[in-house]
Design a protein around this motif. Structure first.
Motif, mmCIF file in Angstrom:
data_model
loop_
_atom_site.group_PDB
_atom_site.id
_atom_site.type_symbol
_atom_site.label_atom_id
_atom_site.label_comp_id
_atom_site.label_asym_id
_atom_site.label_seq_id
_atom_site.Cartn_x
_atom_site.Cartn_y
_atom_site.Cartn_z
ATOM 1 N N PHE A 171 0.809 -1.213 0.000
ATOM 2 C CA PHE A 171 0.000 0.000 0.000
ATOM 3 C C PHE A 171 0.845 1.266 0.000
ATOM 4 O O PHE A 171 0.486 2.249 -0.634
ATOM 5 N N PHE A 193 -7.816 2.925 2.099
ATOM 6 C CA PHE A 193 -6.497 2.961 1.446
ATOM 7 C C PHE A 193 -5.549 3.887 2.193
ATOM 8 O O PHE A 193 -4.394 3.552 2.426
ATOM 9 N N ALA A 241 -1.405 4.306 1.846
ATOM 10 C CA ALA A 241 -1.279 4.595 0.410
ATOM 11 C C ALA A 241 -0.579 5.937 0.211
ATOM 12 O O ALA A 241 -0.820 6.895 0.948
ATOM 13 N N VAL A 272 -4.312 9.078 -2.599
ATOM 14 C CA VAL A 272 -5.645 8.574 -2.943
ATOM 15 C C VAL A 272 -6.424 9.728 -3.569
ATOM 16 O O VAL A 272 -6.697 10.729 -2.906
ATOM 17 N N VAL A 314 -3.606 5.584 -5.645
ATOM 18 C CA VAL A 314 -4.925 4.986 -5.804
ATOM 19 C C VAL A 314 -5.900 6.001 -6.389
ATOM 20 O O VAL A 314 -5.879 7.173 -6.011
ATOM 21 N N CYS A 320 1.651 2.721 -3.358
ATOM 22 C CA CYS A 320 0.514 2.815 -4.282
ATOM 23 C C CYS A 320 -0.090 4.206 -4.373
ATOM 24 O O CYS A 320 -0.323 4.865 -3.365
#
Length: 159
Positions: free
Chosen positions: A24, A43, A48, A51, A29, A27
């Motif tokens: 995560f 997330f 993350a 996001v 997102v 990432c």
């Protein structure tokens, strides 16, 4: 609010699967049809990198903005936009794209094509499309797997 959040049962199982698939913290997102932002918060709470929460409804958009601010979630970037138009003009790539379009939204399956054809997924990226049992994407080129949790279906696509 008139959102239909992903059920807790489905969300818990989805994130159990994702925990074994992705890091995560590495990432970016994209959360389409964000509604209340519950998927975005999930997330973000898992670290993350960013996001982007796309929501057209002004009440929902403002709720996401306010809640992210109150929670100190500096990695959530709310965008008030039509998801279809956003996908046509988005210059960024993502590691995970999550779409929870209203089940009765005409043309919602078009999201899959827009994400895949417009190069919005990085190499190895995942598109997760939540939908009802009435939809089947198993014939699509990038289709990877289907996960079913009660009335909620998640079709996974891999780049």
């Amino acid at each position: 609010m008139r959102a239909r959040p992903t059920t807790d049962f489905a969300k818990e199982n989805l994130f159990n699967v994702l925990t074994n698939l992705v890091d995560f913290e590495q990432c970016d997102v994209l959360d389409l049809f964000s509604g209340t932002g519950s998927i975005s918060y999930e997330f973000a709470s898992r670290g993350a990198r960013s996001v982007t929460a796309v929501e057209i409804n002004a009440v929902h958009y403002n709720f996401i903005r306010q809640t992210a601010r109150e929670l100190g979630c500096e990695t959530i970037y709310p965008v008030k936009a039509n998801a279809f138009l956003y996908l046509k003009s988005c210059p960024k790539q993502f590691d995970i794209v999550f779409s929870d379009a209203p089940y009765d939204l005409e043309g919602s399956g078009e999201i899959v094509r827009l994400v895949l054809d417009n190069g919005l997924l990085r190499e190895g990226g995942l598109l997760i499309f939540e939908h009802s049992r009435n939809m089947d994407f198993s014939d699509r080129d990038a289709f990877w797997q289907l996960r079913s949790y009660g009335s909620v279906q998640f079709s996974f696509f891999k780049k």
